[in-house]
Design a protein around this motif. Structure first.
Motif, PDB file in Angstrom:
ATOM      1  N   LEU A 272       0.818  -1.218   0.000  1.00  0.00           N
ATOM      2  CA  LEU A 272       0.000   0.000   0.000  1.00  0.00           C
ATOM      3  C   LEU A 272       0.856   1.274   0.000  1.00  0.00           C
ATOM      4  O   LEU A 272       0.666   2.148  -0.858  1.00  0.00           O
ATOM      5  CB  LEU A 272      -0.958   0.002   1.192  1.00  0.00           C
ATOM      6  CG  LEU A 272      -2.322  -0.649   0.974  1.00  0.00           C
ATOM      7  CD1 LEU A 272      -3.180  -0.508   2.228  1.00  0.00           C
ATOM      8  CD2 LEU A 272      -3.036  -0.029  -0.217  1.00  0.00           C
ATOM      9  N   PRO A 273       1.808   1.439   0.951  1.00  0.00           N
ATOM     10  CA  PRO A 273       2.649   2.635   0.888  1.00  0.00           C
ATOM     11  C   PRO A 273       3.492   2.695  -0.389  1.00  0.00           C
ATOM     12  O   PRO A 273       3.824   3.793  -0.856  1.00  0.00           O
ATOM     13  CB  PRO A 273       3.535   2.532   2.136  1.00  0.00           C
ATOM     14  CG  PRO A 273       3.468   1.120   2.566  1.00  0.00           C
ATOM     15  CD  PRO A 273       2.113   0.634   2.157  1.00  0.00           C
ATOM     16  N   SER A 274       3.829   1.536  -0.974  1.00  0.00           N
ATOM     17  CA  SER A 274       4.580   1.538  -2.232  1.00  0.00           C
ATOM     18  C   SER A 274       3.725   2.118  -3.361  1.00  0.00           C
ATOM     19  O   SER A 274       4.211   2.889  -4.197  1.00  0.00           O
ATOM     20  CB  SER A 274       5.032   0.116  -2.591  1.00  0.00           C
ATOM     21  OG  SER A 274       5.921  -0.385  -1.622  1.00  0.00           O
ATOM     22  N   LYS A 336      -2.349  20.946   7.067  1.00  0.00           N
ATOM     23  CA  LYS A 336      -2.050  19.534   6.942  1.00  0.00           C
ATOM     24  C   LYS A 336      -1.205  19.283   5.686  1.00  0.00           C
ATOM     25  O   LYS A 336      -1.200  20.066   4.751  1.00  0.00           O
ATOM     26  CB  LYS A 336      -3.337  18.722   6.884  1.00  0.00           C
ATOM     27  CG  LYS A 336      -4.127  18.731   8.192  1.00  0.00           C
ATOM     28  CD  LYS A 336      -5.353  17.853   8.103  1.00  0.00           C
ATOM     29  CE  LYS A 336      -6.105  17.813   9.432  1.00  0.00           C
ATOM     30  NZ  LYS A 336      -7.312  16.949   9.359  1.00  0.00           N
ATOM     31  N   THR A 337      -0.511  18.141   5.690  1.00  0.00           N
ATOM     32  CA  THR A 337       0.403  17.816   4.596  1.00  0.00           C
ATOM     33  C   THR A 337      -0.321  17.752   3.255  1.00  0.00           C
ATOM     34  O   THR A 337       0.127  18.313   2.260  1.00  0.00           O
ATOM     35  CB  THR A 337       1.093  16.464   4.868  1.00  0.00           C
ATOM     36  OG1 THR A 337       1.765  16.538   6.126  1.00  0.00           O
ATOM     37  CG2 THR A 337       2.099  16.147   3.788  1.00  0.00           C
ATOM     38  N   LYS A 338      -1.462  17.062   3.211  1.00  0.00           N
ATOM     39  CA  LYS A 338      -2.194  16.942   1.956  1.00  0.00           C
ATOM     40  C   LYS A 338      -2.764  18.280   1.503  1.00  0.00           C
ATOM     41  O   LYS A 338      -2.897  18.520   0.305  1.00  0.00           O
ATOM     42  CB  LYS A 338      -3.315  15.904   2.097  1.00  0.00           C
ATOM     43  CG  LYS A 338      -2.806  14.475   2.095  1.00  0.00           C
ATOM     44  CD  LYS A 338      -3.905  13.480   2.398  1.00  0.00           C
ATOM     45  CE  LYS A 338      -4.996  13.475   1.363  1.00  0.00           C
ATOM     46  NZ  LYS A 338      -5.993  12.402   1.606  1.00  0.00           N
ATOM     47  N   THR A 339      -3.073  19.149   2.455  1.00  0.00           N
ATOM     48  CA  THR A 339      -3.551  20.489   2.090  1.00  0.00           C
ATOM     49  C   THR A 339      -2.447  21.277   1.402  1.00  0.00           C
ATOM     50  O   THR A 339      -2.677  21.958   0.391  1.00  0.00           O
ATOM     51  CB  THR A 339      -4.034  21.244   3.333  1.00  0.00           C
ATOM     52  OG1 THR A 339      -5.061  20.484   3.990  1.00  0.00           O
ATOM     53  CG2 THR A 339      -4.575  22.616   2.965  1.00  0.00           C
ATOM     54  N   VAL A 340      -1.224  21.184   1.942  1.00  0.00           N
ATOM     55  CA  VAL A 340      -0.085  21.868   1.320  1.00  0.00           C
ATOM     56  C   VAL A 340       0.219  21.259  -0.043  1.00  0.00           C
ATOM     57  O   VAL A 340       0.504  21.967  -1.013  1.00  0.00           O
ATOM     58  CB  VAL A 340       1.159  21.789   2.232  1.00  0.00           C
ATOM     59  CG1 VAL A 340       2.352  22.461   1.573  1.00  0.00           C
ATOM     60  CG2 VAL A 340       0.880  22.452   3.576  1.00  0.00           C
ATOM     61  N   ILE A 456      -8.011  11.242  -2.555  1.00  0.00           N
ATOM     62  CA  ILE A 456      -8.977  10.237  -2.103  1.00  0.00           C
ATOM     63  C   ILE A 456      -8.315   9.148  -1.251  1.00  0.00           C
ATOM     64  O   ILE A 456      -8.845   8.754  -0.200  1.00  0.00           O
ATOM     65  CB  ILE A 456      -9.684   9.590  -3.316  1.00  0.00           C
ATOM     66  CG1 ILE A 456     -10.536  10.637  -4.049  1.00  0.00           C
ATOM     67  CG2 ILE A 456     -10.563   8.424  -2.874  1.00  0.00           C
ATOM     68  CD1 ILE A 456     -11.140  10.126  -5.346  1.00  0.00           C
ATOM     69  N   TYR A 457      -7.140   8.679  -1.666  1.00  0.00           N
ATOM     70  CA  TYR A 457      -6.588   7.464  -1.090  1.00  0.00           C
ATOM     71  C   TYR A 457      -5.391   7.655  -0.147  1.00  0.00           C
ATOM     72  O   TYR A 457      -5.232   6.867   0.789  1.00  0.00           O
ATOM     73  CB  TYR A 457      -6.178   6.501  -2.211  1.00  0.00           C
ATOM     74  CG  TYR A 457      -7.346   5.996  -3.013  1.00  0.00           C
ATOM     75  CD1 TYR A 457      -8.262   5.099  -2.472  1.00  0.00           C
ATOM     76  CD2 TYR A 457      -7.552   6.423  -4.322  1.00  0.00           C
ATOM     77  CE1 TYR A 457      -9.355   4.630  -3.211  1.00  0.00           C
ATOM     78  CE2 TYR A 457      -8.629   5.973  -5.076  1.00  0.00           C
ATOM     79  CZ  TYR A 457      -9.521   5.083  -4.508  1.00  0.00           C
ATOM     80  OH  TYR A 457     -10.590   4.635  -5.230  1.00  0.00           O
TER      81      TYR A 457
END
Length: 500
Positions: A272-274, A336-340, A456-457
């Motif tokens: 998954l992380p890959s 947040k990281t995804k926001t940046v 999304i993921y």
């Protein structure tokens, strides 16, 4: 001479013991440890920009070394070619730990600078470039893993972005020094940050997470407390980490090495992380960030029909590297990281704008020498470097569990090398085939698709411990609070480095 060296070693070891006994706060100790990767990033960033100094001074005939065009192109490309060898670094890190692999990588970088300083032939310069390419790619991986594992979650993201800033500072330093000094003097000066980083690393503890993965639990506890203190949150994180490692011991004694690798690849907390790593890196490279920077002068010359504007645009593009990195550091502090990371939406809109302007120029609606393309292009560079670029390379390492960072780090290096070649090498041929407008539109569409999948993921990692991130893959949620009682392991609470 041997006596002097022996005395220096004794003095150094005594200072190390004194440092361990001094009652510094956990924050000071973490920042002390983080200083070494940051200084190494400065020297490593300088090695990225050093070929430009070499090519400029060799072409001006201001040096006794004479080269031809073929040799110059080898010097320029050697950084990427030699970087393939860094694929073995994550495996070496899992075997020998973070501390000694950092020391070895930094030592290679210093030797590369020293070879450049004493070089009297193109062969020595090429050897220096090989060591720079190998050590820089190794240091990139070691830096990200060391900062990720040794710093508290609230400092981790900002420190990983700061690595990108310091790398940019190194590039600026080399460019500025190269306009004043001979290329050999520049090499000697750039040894400084790496040398200081090397000395600091000798005073490091080893990574607590790595020690726990190697089942050296007592050493892991001592290293963790030295770095993070013994408050309630730190002890809770320590107990969860050690309990997880003790409760998930896997024996592969009857399996071959290939069977062990295959078993690891089938684990949910590896594949998954890959996949997330691949998606994040693909998103960055498929956006055209590298070819649009590397060929910026050619692109702007093509779009504006003015060489002076192309030069100005190139200089402005370089300045966005540093400015954007500073903006990233501020953004990651408050968002947040995804926001940046979603700043790539601005990059996508800028790509579509560049594509539209280029198309309108091709059909005569917009003048060929209009500055509209330049404005959209600079907007793209600002958005690209204001979160998109730094987070792309920090987040994949954060997402990979510590126990899989050998194979995960190797995969990271392979993906970056392959995607670099795939996007940079054929760029000019693609532009010639489908036009600049079509190429930019293609970049924008692919980047938009990848961004939607990421949003999304890919999980959010800010302020999450490494153990919480690992549990996310196994349990599917961050909501499950992991107690040390979840496994049949009694983990002692440590205070001031002593087990109760």
């Amino acid at each position: 001479m041997e006596k002097k060296v022996r005395i220096l070693v004794i003095v150094f070891l005594r200072k190390k013991k004194v440092l361990n006994k001094m009652n510094f706060s956990p924050f000071v100790k973490q920042m002390f440890v983080a200083t070494a990767p940051q200084l190494a990033a400065v020297s490593m960033g300088g090695s990225l920009g050093y070929p430009c100094v070499l090519i400029q001074q060799f072409q001006s005939n201001e040096t006794s070394i004479k080269t031809d065009l073929s040799t110059l192109t080898w010097i320029a490309s050697m950084h990427g070619v030699a970087g393939i060898g860094a694929t073995l670094m994550p495996t070496l890190m899992q075997w020998k730990g973070r501390k000694y692999t950092f020391i070895g990588s930094t030592l290679l970088l210093i030797i590369g600078w020293l070879l450049a300083f004493v070089a009297q032939s193109t062969l020595t310069v090429l050897l220096s470039a090989i060591l720079h390419g190998l050590s820089s790619n190794c240091i990139t991986i070691v830096n990200l893993m060391a900062v990720s594992e040794m710093l508290a979650p609230r400092y981790r993201s900002a420190s990983m972005v700061l690595l990108n800033i310091n790398q940019t500072i190194g590039q600026f330093m080399v460019a500025a020094l190269g306009s004043i000094f001979n290329w050999q003097i520049v090499a000697l000066i750039m040894c400084g940050p790496a040398t200081v980083a090397l000395l600091i690393a000798f005073l490091w503890p080893e990574s607590p997470s790595w020690l726990a993965c190697k089942e050296k639990f007592e050493d892991s506890e001592k290293a963790f407390v030295w770095l993070r203190g013994n408050d309630i949150d730190a002890n809770r994180e320590l107990k969860a980490m050690l309990a997880a490692k003790k409760g998930s011991r896997i024996k592969f004694s009857k399996k071959t090495k290939l069977q062990e690798i295959w078993s690891e690849m089938k684990r949910r907390d590896f594949y998954l992380p890959s996949l997330f790593m691949f998606l994040l890196l693909l998103n960055f490279y498929i956006s055209g960030a590298l070819p649009l920077f590397i060929y910026s002068k050619d692109i702007l010359q093509m779009a504006t029909r003015t060489s002076e504007i192309a030069v100005f645009g190139y200089l402005a593009t370089v300045s966005t590297l540093f400015t954007g990195s500073l903006i990233s550091l501020i953004l990651i502090r408050y968002f947040k990281t995804k926001t940046v990371l979603s700043s790539c939406v601005g990059s996508i809109l800028s790509l579509f704008s560049c594509s539209l302007v280029s198309y309108l120029q091709s059909i005569g609606v917009v003048r060929p020498d209009s500055y509209l393309f330049l404005y959209a292009y600079l907007a793209y560079m600002v958005f690209c470097n204001s979160g998109f670029n730094p987070i792309t390379f920090a987040l994949p390492i954060d997402l990979m569990p510590v126990k899989h960072r050998g194979m995960g780090g190797a995969l990271f290096n392979i993906l970056t090398c392959l995607l670099y070649v795939i996007t940079v090498k054929p760029f000019l041929y693609i532009v010639e085939s489908i036009s600049l407008a079509g190429t930019l539109l293609l970049f924008g569409v692919f980047c938009l698709f990848c961004t939607i999948l990421i949003w999304i993921y890919v999980p959010e990692t800010k302020n999450r411990t490494l153990q919480e991130i690992e549990d996310y893959y196994n349990y599917g949620s961050f909501d499950r609070f992991r107690h040390s009682d979840d496994v049949e392991v009694k983990t002692p609470i440590v205070k001031n480095g002593v087990v109760d």
